[in-house]
Design an enzyme around this catalytic site. Sequence first.
Site, PDB file in Angstrom:
ATOM      1  CB  SER A   1      -0.958   0.009   1.195  1.00 23.75           C
ATOM      2  OG  SER A   1      -0.252   0.147   2.408  1.00 23.75           O
TER       3      SER A   1
ATOM      4  CE  LYS B   1      -2.654   2.660   4.225  1.00 19.62           C
ATOM      5  NZ  LYS B   1      -1.919   1.497   4.784  1.00 19.62           N
TER       6      LYS B   1
END
Length: 211
Positions: free
Chosen positions: A131, A169
């Site tokens: 990701s 993230k």
Amino acid sequence: MDLNKYIGERIRYFRNKRGWTSEELANKLGTSRVTITRYETGTRKTNQDVLFKLADVFNVSINEFFPNQGNPSNLVSIDQLGMHPVKIPIVGTIACGSPILADQNVIGYTTELFNEVPEGTLFALKCQGDSMEPKIPNGATVIVRLQPTVEDDEIAAVLVDDNEEATLKRIKHIGNQVMLMPENQKYDPIILNKENPGRILGKVIKVSYDL
């Protein structure tokens, strides 16, 4: 004297001293014979992870791969190069409510080189998944500084949905909400709010991985 060639000569010296072939050393490092040859000839740079693996395999100090500090005719040693080795705990699961660096959470240690000794409490995570590619590839070691908040556009380790695994993230604040932005566009952002709570564990300050 070229530093890469000097390190390569030291690798060859320790390999020959132990009577190992290039292929035998490659097997111990989990790489190829061609890569070992490139390390030894200085045509491929040995990054810090490789140097620490070599030090473990040869059972020597990492300083053995750098010129002798006491000989002014040689290049500088690891200390003189401004690199500081720091031993950092690798965290596996992170149980909610327990300290991040509790013994049951630490699965090992990594030693990383820094130009300056970083401030604060550090821990390491092994990245799983894609990701955050290409910024943080799968399998990379991520060094995180323990802190409860980060600025917009900084990458953080975040605990989400009472999970025991941290996610990595990029952070973006929007009002009372926090958006966790992936680098890989095939993934959707995660929104943290009252209905979907989360907790920032710390700021990512370094990423290391083998090419």
